[in-house]
Design a protein around this motif. Sequence first.
Motif, PDB file in Angstrom:
ATOM      1  N   GLY A 116       0.798  -1.213   0.000  1.00 24.94           N
ATOM      2  CA  GLY A 116       0.000   0.000   0.000  1.00 24.94           C
ATOM      3  C   GLY A 116       0.831   1.264   0.000  1.00 24.94           C
ATOM      4  O   GLY A 116       0.402   2.310  -0.479  1.00 24.94           O
ATOM      5  N   ARG A 117       2.034   1.192   0.553  1.00 22.96           N
ATOM      6  CA  ARG A 117       2.946   2.348   0.609  1.00 22.96           C
ATOM      7  C   ARG A 117       4.321   1.885   0.169  1.00 22.96           C
ATOM      8  O   ARG A 117       4.738   0.763   0.469  1.00 22.96           O
ATOM      9  CB  ARG A 117       2.999   2.914   2.027  1.00 22.96           C
ATOM     10  CG  ARG A 117       4.143   3.877   2.270  1.00 22.96           C
ATOM     11  CD  ARG A 117       4.108   4.486   3.660  1.00 22.96           C
ATOM     12  NE  ARG A 117       3.048   5.490   3.756  1.00 22.96           N
ATOM     13  CZ  ARG A 117       2.896   6.295   4.802  1.00 22.96           C
ATOM     14  NH1 ARG A 117       3.710   6.216   5.841  1.00 22.96           N
ATOM     15  NH2 ARG A 117       1.914   7.173   4.825  1.00 22.96           N
ATOM     16  N   GLN A 118       5.038   2.755  -0.528  1.00 22.66           N
ATOM     17  CA  GLN A 118       6.374   2.418  -1.009  1.00 22.66           C
ATOM     18  C   GLN A 118       7.376   3.448  -0.492  1.00 22.66           C
ATOM     19  O   GLN A 118       7.137   4.655  -0.586  1.00 22.66           O
ATOM     20  CB  GLN A 118       6.410   2.382  -2.543  1.00 22.66           C
ATOM     21  CG  GLN A 118       5.492   1.339  -3.162  1.00 22.66           C
ATOM     22  CD  GLN A 118       4.037   1.772  -3.181  1.00 22.66           C
ATOM     23  OE1 GLN A 118       3.716   2.898  -3.559  1.00 22.66           O
ATOM     24  NE2 GLN A 118       3.136   0.878  -2.782  1.00 22.66           N
ATOM     25  N   ILE A 119       8.493   2.943   0.037  1.00 20.48           N
ATOM     26  CA  ILE A 119       9.576   3.774   0.561  1.00 20.48           C
ATOM     27  C   ILE A 119      10.836   3.431  -0.228  1.00 20.48           C
ATOM     28  O   ILE A 119      11.302   2.294  -0.196  1.00 20.48           O
ATOM     29  CB  ILE A 119       9.832   3.496   2.062  1.00 20.48           C
ATOM     30  CG1 ILE A 119       8.538   3.586   2.868  1.00 20.48           C
ATOM     31  CG2 ILE A 119      10.907   4.427   2.599  1.00 20.48           C
ATOM     32  CD1 ILE A 119       7.898   4.932   2.855  1.00 20.48           C
ATOM     33  N   VAL A 120      11.364   4.410  -0.947  1.00 22.82           N
ATOM     34  CA  VAL A 120      12.554   4.176  -1.776  1.00 22.82           C
ATOM     35  C   VAL A 120      13.626   5.191  -1.398  1.00 22.82           C
ATOM     36  O   VAL A 120      13.390   6.403  -1.450  1.00 22.82           O
ATOM     37  CB  VAL A 120      12.223   4.305  -3.282  1.00 22.82           C
ATOM     38  CG1 VAL A 120      13.488   4.157  -4.123  1.00 22.82           C
ATOM     39  CG2 VAL A 120      11.181   3.266  -3.694  1.00 22.82           C
TER      40      VAL A 120
END
Length: 293
Positions: A116-120
């Motif tokens: 649901g959430r992406q951290i890059v």
Amino acid sequence: MNANPYQRIGFGYSRHRRPDPRIAEQINQALGAAETVINVGAGTGSYEPRNRQVTAVEPSMVMMRQRPPGSAPVIQGYAESLPFPDKSFDAAMAILTVHHWTDAAAGLAQLRRVSGRQIVLTWDPAVTARFWLVEEYLPEIAETDAQLTSLDVVQTWFRRDGARVSVVPMPVAADCTDGFLGAYWRRPHCYLDHQARAAISALANLDQHLVERAMRRLEADLANGCWHERHRELLDADTLDLGYRLVTADSLTRVDQPDASRIAAVRRPPPKRTCRPGQDTTSTGTGDSRADH
């Protein structure tokens, strides 16, 4: 599918790439209320939060074997083909790894599909190119960076996919424990250690004749005081903005956002002094502000 460079250069990686607690805290903030997390391109397990249910995916057996006891369960796999159903995780994290992927768009699409959430964590090449190690000694890094997936590609792809995107600086502390490219900005002698360089893909993947020649110049500049003359402002700095950026992508619904007020103040590289790299300051008191490459 993906010729991961750490299958070749990853030996001894865990000795020099230890998680930095300040970076870990910023990543933890970005994860928000996520309880289940997939770490893609997980390497040795750096920055995997202990207080969440984490599943790791890593292509290199060399890296997987260096994961410490008690690490999250890991499977061998690639970002471009994650073997999980849609929305299996609350959040996905990809820390300094997207530039190694064979097909960045496919990998980012997979992150969006399974979470649901992406951290890059990636970097802005325009800022990194002004880092003294790059600008004065190894401009070839900037040339290589221009061909890699970094900030612009990541945030543009997420926005085109309909995500709400935030980008915040990831300042690097002077005593950073994670030995990536910019970690030793105030400890230049560390770059002279070939084992430390081997844990930095940007250096390990360059022509080693170029790297060794640059390190000889750096060693000379440290011995004659030229480096300290050019960069005396850095000696009193606690953090520096070297271009690292934490990208958070969410669906266009209400979600937890990282608290920007808690992010450390960012200091950018100051203008260089006039001592030319490789110049002996005992023979001349001035120099050219341009790097001598």
